[in-house]
Structures are given as C-alpha cells and as structure tokens.
Design a protein around this motif. Structure first.
Motif, PDB file in Angstrom:
ATOM      1  N   ALA A   1      -1.966   7.299  -6.699  1.00  0.00           N
ATOM      2  CA  ALA A   1      -2.389   6.097  -7.441  1.00  0.00           C
ATOM      3  C   ALA A   1      -3.624   5.442  -7.065  1.00  0.00           C
ATOM      4  O   ALA A   1      -3.899   5.394  -5.807  1.00  0.00           O
ATOM      5  CB  ALA A   1      -1.055   5.335  -7.678  1.00  0.00           C
TER       6      ALA A   1
ATOM      7  N   ASN B   1       0.736  -1.066   0.029  1.00  0.00           N
ATOM      8  CA  ASN B   1       0.156   0.081   0.073  1.00  0.00           C
ATOM      9  C   ASN B   1       0.803   1.207   0.074  1.00  0.00           C
ATOM     10  O   ASN B   1       1.584   1.533   0.878  1.00  0.00           O
ATOM     11  CB  ASN B   1      -0.854  -0.083   1.381  1.00  0.00           C
ATOM     12  N   PRO B   2       0.735   2.070  -0.946  1.00  0.00           N
ATOM     13  CA  PRO B   2       1.553   3.268  -0.992  1.00  0.00           C
ATOM     14  C   PRO B   2       1.678   4.273   0.310  1.00  0.00           C
ATOM     15  O   PRO B   2       2.532   4.565   0.434  1.00  0.00           O
ATOM     16  CB  PRO B   2       1.202   4.134  -2.263  1.00  0.00           C
TER      17      PRO B   2
ATOM     18  N   ASP C   1      -3.839   2.485  -6.318  1.00  0.00           N
ATOM     19  CA  ASP C   1      -3.695   1.700  -5.228  1.00  0.00           C
ATOM     20  C   ASP C   1      -3.759   2.084  -3.905  1.00  0.00           C
ATOM     21  O   ASP C   1      -3.978   1.680  -2.801  1.00  0.00           O
ATOM     22  CB  ASP C   1      -2.471   0.885  -5.300  1.00  0.00           C
ATOM     23  N   LEU C   2      -3.498   3.579  -3.706  1.00  0.00           N
ATOM     24  CA  LEU C   2      -3.563   4.295  -2.598  1.00  0.00           C
ATOM     25  C   LEU C   2      -4.834   4.034  -1.974  1.00  0.00           C
ATOM     26  O   LEU C   2      -5.326   4.238  -0.746  1.00  0.00           O
ATOM     27  CB  LEU C   2      -3.168   5.725  -2.899  1.00  0.00           C
TER      28      LEU C   2
ATOM     29  N   ALA D   1      -7.282   1.887  -1.228  1.00  0.00           N
ATOM     30  CA  ALA D   1      -7.818   0.508  -0.975  1.00  0.00           C
ATOM     31  C   ALA D   1      -8.508   0.714   0.269  1.00  0.00           C
ATOM     32  O   ALA D   1      -8.247   1.861   0.943  1.00  0.00           O
ATOM     33  CB  ALA D   1      -6.499  -0.323  -1.073  1.00  0.00           C
TER      34      ALA D   1
END
Lengths: 399, 311
Positions: B210, A84-85, B212-213, B215
């Motif tokens: 992005a 997770n960034p 994915d951040l 989630a």
C-alpha cells in the motif's frame, strides 16, 4: 573485564529489585496470560495509539485486581506499529512467534491492519482493530478479525441524518486521503440527496501539511452551508485554525477521535466553538460508557478509547467463556459473549462473574452493542453526538 | 523464536538487496538518491499488479518489476542530469513522494490507499506459513548472493572505476574522455533494478502493499545500513543491512527492561537510539564498519607507452 563485571552486578541488582516489586498473589504462580497490543505509538497515529493503549491497560489492570482470568494474570506485551505497514509486520511477527500471543489488539491505520492481518490469520492469531476501510473485513481472514469501528456506510448514514436534522442542505466534505474517504462521501451524498440536500464539494487533502487554506477556499467555492471534516486530530486542528482565521462560521462536524478533549485543550476555545462530533455508542442508559470514563478518570471518552475498552473486555470474556487462550478459541467464542439473548453485561468484571456463575452473557460495550457479523463488522450501533462549548465537549443526543 | 528469526532474516535480505542497489548509485557513483522507496514501490506495484490482475507467473512479475523500476531509474537519472549533492537528494526524495501520492490518489491503478492485498507468493498455500518463510529466506539469500557477485565484478571492472572517478571528480573523468551522463544513467539503471527487485520480492513475501509502505522511513533505514556498514563497498552494504535489522529488532527485547519507562516512552526511546546510533557511527567511524578499500582494486598493467623513458 572490569566493565563487564560492573554491568553484570547492575543487571543482577535490577533483577533482584524487580523481583521484590512483583505482587505476591495466589495467581502469581501460574504462567501469565500474554495479550499482544500493537498500536501506533509513533508516526501519524502517535496521537491516538497511546490513548487506546491506556484504555486497554486500565481494563486489564482492573481484571487483574479482581483475580485475573482462568486463574491467570493478564500481561500485556506492547509493540509500536510506527504507523508503518513494514514496521508493523515485523512487530506483529515478534508478538506472534516470540511472545506467542493469542490475540493482537489495536491496529489503527487501514494499511497497517491490511498488512498485519495475513500474518495473523496464517498463524491463527485473533486481531481486533479500529481501521475503518470497508475492504478490511472483506479480506480472506477466516474469522480471525473483528473491528469495532462501524464501516463507512453505517457511519456516513448516521452522520448524514444528523447533518440533515440540523437543516443543512449544501454540505462540503473536506477529508484526508484514506480508504474511507471516497465511500464516506458517496454514502453521505446518497443520504443527503434523499433528504433534499447534497454534497456540493469534496476536497481530499494530504496529511502533514501546515496549512489547509487552499483546500478550504476550494471547498468554499461551492457555497456550502455545512462542513463535514473527515480527518484525524493533527490535520483537523490545522483545518479548524485555518477556518477560524478565514472567519468562516459554518456548522462543522468531525469524528470524535479527531477532537478528543486532550486536543481541545491545546486549542483556544474560540477556534473549536460549536464543532460537533459523532462516535459509535451504546444505549444512553448503558453503564459501559460511564464506567469506561470513570476508569480513565475523564468526563467524556472518544470513539477510540471506547473501542479499546471493548477489545480488552471482549478478550477477557471470550477467554473466560472458552476456558482457553488461543486464537482459534477467540475466533469461535467471541460471538458467544458479544451477542445473543444472554444477560447484558457492561464491563469485564461483571461479565466474568456472570460466566463464573454459569450464565450466558451478551457484552454491551462503551462503543456500542458489539454485535458482529460473520465477516467481523459490527452489525449496527447507535451514535453519540456531542458539541464543543467553551472548549469542552457537551452531550447533544444519542441516535 | 526460530520462525521469528527466519522472518527477520527475510527482512534483512530484502534490506540487503536495497542496500546493494543503493550502493551502486550512492556509494560508487556518489549520487545521493533519497528516492529509494519510490523505486522499491515501482518494483512492488509492477509485480503485484501483473501477477494479481493479469495472472502473470511470479517469476515473470519479479522480472518485470525489476525492469520497470530500472526504466524509472533511467528516467529520473535523465531529468536530474544537471543536479548533484543536496539538489539531487531533494529531487529524488520528491520523486518517491510523488509516486506515493499518485498511488494514493489514482484509485484505478491499484486501489489507492486500500492497497493491493492477496499478492501471490510461490507455493504459499501448499507450504503453510513457516515453510513458506523458510523457502523465501532461501530465495532471498540466493538473490543477495547473485547480486553480490555481479556487483562485486562490476566494482572491479573499468565501469566501477569510472563510477568512482565520477564520485571523486566528475570533471577529471570528463577530461579523460568518458561520457559522464551515460555512466550516471547506467549507474541509476543498475541500482534501481536492484531496488525494484527487492520491492517485488517484498510484495510476494508479505502479500500486501500500500502507499503507506513507501514512506521515507524505509529510505532512512537503508541509508543507515550503508553508513554503518561502509559506503562504497558491497560487503559493507550487506553487513550494514543485517546490522540495522538486528538493531531495530533487538531494541524491542531490551527496552522493556528499562525501568520506569512507559510503552510510549519506550517507543520514543527506540527512535532516539536509532538516531544516536547514526550519530555515533558518523562521529567514530565515518566510513563505516567496513570501509571501502580503494587500493584493493587492480590497476591495469603499465603498458610500454606509459613506461618512463630511459635517459
């Protein structure tokens, strides 16, 4: 008060016990050299991160046994990027600001790498990654980033030639949504068209689904004669099972990291039979790959384990060459030991000996020659192709 | 170490902004919104795209991010008007996932899964990383303070009272002649504006966003913030957010001391600890560390008409 005392006593006992287990060596006096490892240990990358971690730690352990580097023991500080960034950035800041590591090894997801990279270059910390997105090396990283994963053009071109050499003309690409998805398909299509074939369908899927039957049906509508599966292990396993259930007996190709031996062991052999895999690799006669396999005690390693092995070796050798463990020293010296006309070395220990003897070296790794361009991409490599037979990976050829 | 603490302070501040926003919707109006990251994403992307691709000033970008997230909030509130409880939770969760999937697959909006990088931050180049983080900490603290004061006023106002009324019993409020739908929409508008603001600030802080951040992980952290701090009150929201970041970060330093634990097991243990913390809070202090004080809110002075008649 009583509880506090007991806790204190326990802590002291634990600390004393820990001191007792410390290896008493000549270099133990020197401050250990800390190296940051930031791999996914939980989340979507939780399947690959632990393998990469193990591969890196095996190299560092070997180096420590041989006396460390610059007379110092290497100590790894491991953080979980949680795939997770947001969590990864917090972990990277801790590694950089608290542990003062000169280098971070192991980011996996492209989004995580892109988020962590600015933190790294702003604080002059070196970063090594497997992230495949072409955009990663185009970031303004000022040289503080290298990746050992070939970019999508290098990969797709080699994979395309391999697929074409099998006589396949109509290839269906089924892949996970990721930054490399579209470029891979386009490079593959360009190459196949030159050989008289084509990508006849391109289906993108979401991760974490329990079945990909509808995606498979969608791809099969275009009547392909070969399937190129461009995903990670968890979804590739689901895809392979669904393909088996649907009784589709076409040739199948996946990335090596999508079906490592550990994953194959969880599948019935008839499901994985005939799957072909590809991974970047060094010369077939190179001892780097074999010594990495031996170090990890397995018959074949996958592309990620090979790359992780190379990061650890490159880190150690660069620090030895630069005689300094800082991000700037790594950035300025990594290409001095990874490429050029120096003596070829295939592992960290031999490299350290050669550097100590004052020789120029050129590290040839388990994942390839490890030659880097100015922006941190690898400049070219060979590919090792394998095929699954009875649940085991078997070497096919090296291109 | 101090640079790390500053960066974590910024993270805690951004979490606090989200918790404050979430508190309006969930804590005050009782509407379970699990689509938090969706609005956070709208704010982050709006500001990121406007400043990066259209050269807007950062402040204008942040304002636009706040406003657009609020508009999305109104939209979601309107389409979920008939939903309550678990059903609302599922739909809002679906909204956040839909946003993530749209941003992943529609490459033309913001580069898909590659994300947007190089989002400008105020004086990022001139200040250097450490001073920039310090400056951003000041910005975030000011933002939290302003939002806190505004929401505190809102809580004590008749508007806040009606929201709490809706939370306790929607029908009673309706009987009292209040337009429940309107109040719900307004609660969403205010709460999601705060979420959008936090998203925009996050983008300008880290310079990269992005899909994915966005989630559900972040939603759960904020939910945990509110539950631990105390649902329904603003002090609890801020305290909870700081506590959660402290907890997430401090476990990093503790776990390496657990003997016989590999890094992989340590990472799993961190996740287990978070789950255990949530369970313990729900078991021992179900209303959070700083429970909402209902009696704290001034009631209107009794008017002559409402005085009991003297015999």
């Amino acid at each position: 008060m009583k509880g506090l005392n007991r806790r204190k006593v326990l802590k002291l006992a634990a600390a004393t016990a820990a001191v007792g287990t410390m290896p008493v060596r000549a270099y133990a006096q020197a401050e250990p050299l800390r190296v940051g490892i930031l791999t996914p240990l939980t989340g979507a990358g939780g399947n690959d991160g632990p393998r990469m971690l193990k591969a890196m730690q095996a190299v560092f352990e070997e180096v420590n046994k041989a006396g460390g580097v610059l007379g110092r023991r290497i100590e790894t500080v491991v953080e979980d990027d949680q795939t997770n960034p947001e969590a990864a950035v917090r972990a990277a800041r801790k590694l950089i600001e608290v542990n003062k590591v000169p280098v971070i090894l192991g980011t996996w997801a492209s989004a995580v790498t892109a988020a962590v990279a600015p933190v790294c270059w702003e604080s002059k910390t070196f970063l090594m990654t497997v992230s495949g997105a072409d955009t990663i090396t185009l970031l303004p990283h000022q040289g503080f980033l290298i990746r050992t994963q070939p970019n999508s053009k290098l990969q797709a071109t080699s994979h395309g030639e391999f697929v074409a050499s099998l006589g396949s003309k109509r290839v269906a690409v089924i892949g996970i949504q990721a930054p490399f998805a579209l470029p891979t398909k386009e490079h593959l299509d360009t190459l196949l068209k030159a050989k008289g074939g084509a990508v006849v369908s391109h289906v993108i899927y979401e991760k974490d689904k329990t079945t990909y039957r509808s995606e498979i049906d969608q791809a099969m509508r275009s009547n392909p004669d070969f399937l190129y599966l461009n995903g990670y292990a968890p979804d590739t396993v689901v895809l392979l099972r669904d393909l088996y259930r649907a009784n589709i007996n076409l040739g199948k190709f996946c990335q090596s990291y999508a079906v490592p031996q550990a994953t194959l062991d969880t599948m019935p052999p008839e499901v994985s039979e005939g799957v072909m895999t590809g991974q970047p690799s060094a010369d077939v006669e190179s001892t780097a790959y074999r010594s990495a396999c031996a170090r990890l005690g397995v018959k074949e390693i996958d592309g990620y384990e090979a790359q992780a092995t190379d990061w650890a070796s490159l880190t150690v050798l660069t620090i030895a060459k630069a005689k300094e463990a800082s991000g700037v020293a790594l950035k300025e010296n990594v290409r001095k030991i990874s490429q050029g006309s120096g003596e070829k070395v295939y592992n960290a220990i031999d490299g350290l000996k050669a550097i100590a003897a004052g020789k120029e070296i050129n590290y040839e790794g388990a994942s390839g020659p490890c030659d880097f361009t100015d922006i941190g991409d690898i400049s070219g490599c060979r590919f090792r192709y394998m095929k699954v037979a009875k649940g085991k990976l078997e070497f096919l050829k090296l291109v | 170490m101090e640079h790390y603490l500053v960066a974590m302070g910024v993270t805690a501040g951004i979490y606090a902004l989200m918790a404050l926003g979430m508190n309006v919707i969930w804590g005050m109006a009782g509407l379970i919104n699990l689509g938090l990251v969706g609005f956070f994403a709208v704010g982050a992307y709006t500001s990121g795209i406007l400043t990066l691709k259209f050269g807007w000033p950062i402040l204008a970008g942040i304002a636009a991010g706040t406003l657009v997230a609020s508009l999305f909030g109104v939209f979601v509130a309107l389409i979920t008007v008939r939903l309550r409880g678990d059903y609302l939770a599922i739909v809002t969760l679906g909204f956040a996932e839909t946003m993530r999937i749209i941003m992943s697959n529609e490459l033309w909006i913001a580069n898909g899964t590659d994300g947007l990088s190089g989002i400008p931050g105020p004086f990022r180049q001139a200040l250097g990383p450490h001073a920039f983080n310090l400056q951003f900490l000041a910005i975030v603290i000011v933002a939290v303070a302003i939002l806190f004061v505004l929401l505190q006023r809102l809580t004590r106002s008749p508007f806040g009272r009606v929201l709490r009324g809706i939370r306790e019993d929607e029908q009673v409020v309706q009987v009292a002649g209040k337009n429940v739908v309107m109040f719900k929409v307004k609660a969403f508008a205010v709460g999601t504006a705060a979420l959008g603001l936090s998203g925009a600030l996050y983008g300008h802080f880290t310079s990269y966003i992005a899909p994915d951040l966005f989630a559900p992980l972040l939603t759960l952290y904020i939910k945990l913030s509110l539950l631990s701090g105390g649902l329904g009150n603003n002090v609890g929201a801020v305290v909870g957010a700081v506590l959660v970041v402290f907890f997430l970060e401090s476990t990093r330093f503790v776990i390496p001391y657990v003997p016989e634990l590999s890094a992989v097991q340590g990472a799993a243990l961190r996740e287990i600890l978070i789950a255990v913390a949530l369970l313990l809070i729900l078991r021992i202090r179900a209303r959070g560390l700083i429970p909402e004080k209902v009696g704290d809110f001034p009631l209107p002075e009794p008017t002559r008409a409402s005085q009991p008649l003297k015999p």
